[in-house]
Design a protein around this motif. Structure first.
Motif, mmCIF file in Angstrom:
data_model
loop_
_atom_site.group_PDB
_atom_site.id
_atom_site.type_symbol
_atom_site.label_atom_id
_atom_site.label_comp_id
_atom_site.label_asym_id
_atom_site.label_seq_id
_atom_site.Cartn_x
_atom_site.Cartn_y
_atom_site.Cartn_z
ATOM 1 N N ARG A 163 0.870 -1.174 0.000
ATOM 2 C CA ARG A 163 0.000 0.000 0.000
ATOM 3 C C ARG A 163 0.909 1.226 0.000
ATOM 4 O O ARG A 163 1.712 1.418 0.934
ATOM 5 N N ILE A 164 0.799 2.025 -1.042
ATOM 6 C CA ILE A 164 1.609 3.229 -1.155
ATOM 7 C C ILE A 164 0.684 4.441 -1.157
ATOM 8 O O ILE A 164 -0.240 4.532 -1.981
ATOM 9 N N VAL A 165 0.906 5.360 -0.228
ATOM 10 C CA VAL A 165 0.141 6.594 -0.152
ATOM 11 C C VAL A 165 1.052 7.745 -0.551
ATOM 12 O O VAL A 165 2.169 7.871 -0.029
ATOM 13 N N VAL A 166 0.584 8.561 -1.490
ATOM 14 C CA VAL A 166 1.399 9.673 -1.989
ATOM 15 C C VAL A 166 0.623 10.978 -1.922
ATOM 16 O O VAL A 166 -0.601 10.996 -1.748
ATOM 17 N N GLU A 167 1.350 12.073 -2.100
ATOM 18 C CA GLU A 167 0.716 13.383 -2.198
ATOM 19 C C GLU A 167 -0.239 13.406 -3.391
ATOM 20 O O GLU A 167 -0.035 12.689 -4.374
ATOM 21 N N ARG A 168 -1.254 14.241 -3.278
ATOM 22 C CA ARG A 168 -2.197 14.388 -4.397
ATOM 23 C C ARG A 168 -1.993 15.756 -5.046
ATOM 24 O O ARG A 168 -2.144 16.789 -4.387
ATOM 25 N N PRO A 169 -1.649 15.784 -6.336
ATOM 26 C CA PRO A 169 -1.466 17.073 -7.010
ATOM 27 C C PRO A 169 -2.774 17.865 -7.045
ATOM 28 O O PRO A 169 -3.876 17.295 -7.015
ATOM 29 N N ASP A 170 -2.676 19.170 -7.143
ATOM 30 C CA ASP A 170 -3.863 20.013 -7.268
ATOM 31 C C ASP A 170 -4.602 19.692 -8.563
ATOM 32 O O ASP A 170 -3.981 19.428 -9.605
ATOM 33 N N ASP A 171 -5.922 19.722 -8.496
ATOM 34 C CA ASP A 171 -6.771 19.496 -9.677
ATOM 35 C C ASP A 171 -6.466 18.172 -10.371
ATOM 36 O O ASP A 171 -6.500 18.077 -11.601
ATOM 37 N N TYR A 172 -6.160 17.168 -9.583
ATOM 38 C CA TYR A 172 -5.868 15.838 -10.140
ATOM 39 C C TYR A 172 -7.004 14.917 -9.719
ATOM 40 O O TYR A 172 -7.073 14.462 -8.581
ATOM 41 N N ASP A 173 -7.918 14.664 -10.636
ATOM 42 C CA ASP A 173 -9.145 13.949 -10.302
ATOM 43 C C ASP A 173 -9.226 12.612 -11.026
ATOM 44 O O ASP A 173 -8.671 12.439 -12.113
ATOM 45 N N PHE A 174 -9.940 11.675 -10.422
ATOM 46 C CA PHE A 174 -10.166 10.371 -11.030
ATOM 47 C C PHE A 174 -11.519 9.852 -10.594
ATOM 48 O O PHE A 174 -12.095 10.306 -9.603
ATOM 49 N N GLU A 175 -12.023 8.893 -11.336
ATOM 50 C CA GLU A 175 -13.240 8.180 -10.951
ATOM 51 C C GLU A 175 -12.848 6.815 -10.405
ATOM 52 O O GLU A 175 -11.862 6.226 -10.860
ATOM 53 N N PRO A 176 -13.601 6.281 -9.436
ATOM 54 C CA PRO A 176 -13.283 4.961 -8.901
ATOM 55 C C PRO A 176 -13.171 3.927 -10.014
ATOM 56 O O PRO A 176 -14.032 3.840 -10.886
ATOM 57 N N GLY A 177 -12.073 3.171 -9.985
ATOM 58 C CA GLY A 177 -11.807 2.179 -11.012
ATOM 59 C C GLY A 177 -10.746 2.614 -12.007
ATOM 60 O O GLY A 177 -10.210 1.790 -12.758
ATOM 61 N N GLN A 178 -10.414 3.910 -12.012
ATOM 62 C CA GLN A 178 -9.429 4.404 -12.975
ATOM 63 C C GLN A 178 -7.998 4.274 -12.455
ATOM 64 O O GLN A 178 -7.761 3.974 -11.285
ATOM 65 N N ALA A 179 -7.050 4.513 -13.370
ATOM 66 C CA ALA A 179 -5.636 4.283 -13.081
ATOM 67 C C ALA A 179 -4.786 5.389 -13.696
ATOM 68 O O ALA A 179 -5.301 6.298 -14.358
ATOM 69 N N THR A 180 -3.479 5.286 -13.475
ATOM 70 C CA THR A 180 -2.530 6.165 -14.130
ATOM 71 C C THR A 180 -1.226 5.409 -14.356
ATOM 72 O O THR A 180 -1.002 4.364 -13.743
ATOM 73 N N GLU A 181 -0.396 5.938 -15.229
ATOM 74 C CA GLU A 181 0.939 5.356 -15.406
ATOM 75 C C GLU A 181 1.876 5.959 -14.367
ATOM 76 O O GLU A 181 1.930 7.181 -14.200
ATOM 77 N N VAL A 182 2.594 5.091 -13.683
ATOM 78 C CA VAL A 182 3.475 5.501 -12.589
ATOM 79 C C VAL A 182 4.905 5.074 -12.907
ATOM 80 O O VAL A 182 5.140 3.993 -13.455
ATOM 81 N N SER A 183 5.850 5.929 -12.566
ATOM 82 C CA SER A 183 7.259 5.532 -12.604
ATOM 83 C C SER A 183 7.948 6.079 -11.372
ATOM 84 O O SER A 183 7.403 6.918 -10.652
ATOM 85 N N ILE A 184 9.143 5.591 -11.123
ATOM 86 C CA ILE A 184 9.923 5.996 -9.956
ATOM 87 C C ILE A 184 10.839 7.141 -10.359
ATOM 88 O O ILE A 184 11.537 7.061 -11.378
ATOM 89 N N ASN A 185 10.842 8.212 -9.572
ATOM 90 C CA ASN A 185 11.633 9.404 -9.916
ATOM 91 C C ASN A 185 13.091 9.228 -9.502
ATOM 92 O O ASN A 185 13.609 9.924 -8.624
ATOM 93 N N GLN A 186 13.737 8.276 -10.149
ATOM 94 C CA GLN A 186 15.157 8.016 -9.951
ATOM 95 C C GLN A 186 15.796 7.697 -11.300
ATOM 96 O O GLN A 186 15.120 7.193 -12.199
ATOM 97 N N ASP A 187 17.076 7.992 -11.417
ATOM 98 C CA ASP A 187 17.780 7.675 -12.655
ATOM 99 C C ASP A 187 17.578 6.204 -13.001
ATOM 100 O O ASP A 187 17.566 5.344 -12.120
ATOM 101 N N LYS A 188 17.420 5.930 -14.272
ATOM 102 C CA LYS A 188 17.222 4.585 -14.836
ATOM 103 C C LYS A 188 15.807 4.051 -14.643
ATOM 104 O O LYS A 188 15.465 3.009 -15.200
ATOM 105 N N TRP A 189 14.974 4.768 -13.852
ATOM 106 C CA TRP A 189 13.615 4.276 -13.595
ATOM 107 C C TRP A 189 12.532 5.231 -14.089
ATOM 108 O O TRP A 189 11.371 4.847 -14.172
ATOM 109 N N LYS A 190 12.909 6.471 -14.412
ATOM 110 C CA LYS A 190 11.913 7.488 -14.756
ATOM 111 C C LYS A 190 11.054 7.108 -15.956
ATOM 112 O O LYS A 190 9.884 7.481 -16.036
#
Length: 223
Positions: free
Chosen positions: A20-47
């Motif tokens: 379970r990963i909890v992160v900050e929520r950007p302003d005006d960043y909305d979703f509907e239940p069931g939706q997703a996003t593409e995620v990457s790690i903010n580190q060299d070689k992983w971005k």
């Protein structure tokens, strides 16, 4: 495509292979239940290593939550995620996803495919609209089941587990095939929400149609 860099606020294992990963929520960043996003790690070689993950928080929450199954044998993004700590950063992108709640029905999940249903069921509870919705959750063994207590609290006897490779007194044994679906579902005129490995999705959708489900009432992700 706009990118949002967010800090991890908490990161914990809720099962032997589920984070379970909890992160900050950007302003005006909305979703509907069931939706997703593409995620990457903010580190060299992983971005640039982007992976789709579903939001499991409520749309009204001030933070974003992801519930992510870890695959150590792949030696990839999920394994790297399991090594991150509070304060590390992820990169989020645009919101997408075709799995949305359209009406009461049956949620059919295989393994990590349950994640789009977590936010949907939590949101229905929040709105006092859980109704007669039912969840059938297929896993390999008992230890692979996660959030069992929460699903029990949400749905009671409308929550069923089935295990493909372990026989127990508590859970059904086998696969989510036509015979099993027929034994658990009283009628096929309702909505069906299906998510899991592609092979499972294709098989379950075919079985549902043969059992009389309307194609327009079968909701899956669009690939």
């Amino acid at each position: 495509m706009k990118e949002h860099v967010v800090k991890i606020k908490s990161i914990t294992f809720i099962n032997y292979n589920v984070l379970r990963i909890v992160v900050e929520r950007p302003d005006d960043y909305d979703f509907e239940p069931g939706q997703a996003t593409e995620v990457s790690i903010n580190q060299d070689k992983w971005k640039d290593e982007k992976r789709p993950f579903t939001f499991t928080s409520l749309p009204t929450d001030r933070v974003l939550e992801f519930t992510i199954k870890i695959y150590p044998e792949h030696n990839g993004v999920t394994e790297k995620l399991s090594k991150l700590e509070k304060g590390d950063e992820l990169i989020l992108r645009e919101v997408f996803g075709a799995i949305k709640f359209k009406g009461d029905g049956i949620f059919l999940a295989g393994g990590a495919g349950v994640t789009p249903f977590i936010s949907i069921l939590r949101s229905l509870e929040y709105e006092d609209k859980l109704g007669n919705n039912q969840l059938i959750f297929a896993n390999t063994t008992k230890k692979d089941i996660f959030l069992e207590e929460e699903f029990n609290n949400l749905l009671g006897n409308r929550y069923t587990n089935i295990l493909s490779e372990e026989e127990t007194q508590k859970y059904a044994k086998g696969y989510m095939d036509k015979d099993f679906l027929k034994s658990k579902i009283p009628h096929f005129s309702q909505f069906f929400y299906v998510c899991g490995p592609m092979e499972m999705i294709n098989s379950v959708v075919e079985d549902l149609k043969e059992l009389g489900a309307d194609d327009d009432k079968i909701v899956t992700e669009e690939y």
